[in-house]
Scaffold this active site. Structure first.
Site, short mmCIF file in Angstrom:
data_model
loop_
_atom_site.label_atom_id
_atom_site.label_comp_id
_atom_site.label_asym_id
_atom_site.label_seq_id
_atom_site.Cartn_x
_atom_site.Cartn_y
_atom_site.Cartn_z
N GLN A 72 -7.53 -3.40 12.84
CA GLN A 72 -6.65 -3.05 13.95
C GLN A 72 -7.33 -2.01 14.84
O GLN A 72 -8.56 -1.92 14.87
CB GLN A 72 -5.33 -2.53 13.37
CG GLN A 72 -4.56 -3.56 12.56
CD GLN A 72 -3.74 -4.50 13.42
OE1 GLN A 72 -3.37 -4.18 14.55
NE2 GLN A 72 -3.44 -5.68 12.89
N TYR A 75 -10.32 4.70 16.82
CA TYR A 75 -10.84 5.57 17.88
C TYR A 75 -12.30 5.90 17.59
O TYR A 75 -12.68 6.15 16.44
CB TYR A 75 -10.03 6.87 17.94
CG TYR A 75 -10.64 7.93 18.84
CD1 TYR A 75 -10.61 7.80 20.22
CD2 TYR A 75 -11.27 9.05 18.30
CE1 TYR A 75 -11.18 8.76 21.05
CE2 TYR A 75 -11.84 10.02 19.12
CZ TYR A 75 -11.79 9.87 20.49
OH TYR A 75 -12.37 10.82 21.31
N GLY A 139 -15.13 -2.04 10.27
CA GLY A 139 -14.70 -3.33 10.80
C GLY A 139 -15.94 -4.16 11.02
O GLY A 139 -16.90 -3.70 11.65
N CYS A 168 -5.84 1.99 12.40
CA CYS A 168 -6.00 0.78 11.58
C CYS A 168 -4.66 0.12 11.28
O CYS A 168 -4.52 -0.63 10.31
CB CYS A 168 -6.75 1.10 10.29
SG CYS A 168 -8.35 1.88 10.59
#
Length: 206
Positions: A72, A75, A139, A168
């Site tokens: 998801q 930053y 990720g 996330c």
């Protein structure tokens, strides 16, 4: 195992590096050497391919970039050590799950070896945690047996923008950074220390 080249890209806009990753991955051949890119990004939110817009609570005018990595929203900002893995995982005899566990374990090993910090994972919530506070996010994307994207280790940065999102996808997730435990935390050292641990694990898995 083939050589792995390290490239220190310094401070680079996320969009530029993302485009370069896509180009590298799409044009590489079976003979292309693997690369690990070390980078730091100006402030940016990146949204994973299944990211939900409601997890961005208020961007505060920080740019938002849609990506094709897993996970998801997260930053990136100055003082965060980012490491990208451009690997031929088939050639390295790695499956997707093994790659993820290697990325995670290298961070756990680094924090223990160099900083005497006991980090851990949480089932179902990829990343690295210290006392249930997240210090590193990962990720990855694998396309035709080739990996790109990577891990971001909070080192010595302003963590405030994490409060503008559900990191996330988890509401109220607490973040931490190496500087909370070690004031002299330096991203260049962290990137080199992490990469050394990752390559050691990768070599041992071949």
């Amino acid at each position: 195992m083939n050589n792995i080249y390290q490239k220190d890209l310094g401070l680079q806009q996320y969009n530029k590096v993302f485009e370069n990753m896509l180009e590298f991955t799409s044009t590489r051949t079976p003979e292309t050497n693997d690369e690990i890119w070390l980078v730091e990004h100006p402030a940016v939110f990146t949204q994973g391919k299944h990211g939900k817009p409601e997890h961005i609570l208020n961007s505060h005018n920080i740019p938002i970039v849609a990506t094709d990595r897993g996970g998801q929203v997260t930053y990136h900002g100055p003082g965060q050590a980012v490491i990208y893995f451009l690997l031929d995982i088939k050639r390295n005899k790695l499956g997707a799950k093994k790659l993820v566990t290697t990325v995670e374990q290298a961070c756990i090993n680094m924090l223990d070896k160099y900083y005497n910090l006991k980090a851990h994972i949480i089932d179902g919530a990829h990343g690295i945690y210290i006392n249930n506070q997240k210090i590193a996010s990962l990720g990855l994307r694998i396309k035709q047996g080739k990996s790109y994207h990577g891990i971001a280790i909070n080192t010595n940065m302003d963590l405030t923008p994490f409060s503008y999102i559900n990191p996330c996808g988890y509401s109220g997730l607490k973040m931490c950074q190496l500087a909370n435990f070690y004031q002299e935390a330096d991203i260049k050292k962290v990137q080199q220390q992490y990469t050394a641990e990752f390559v050691t694990l990768l070599n041992n898995s071949i």
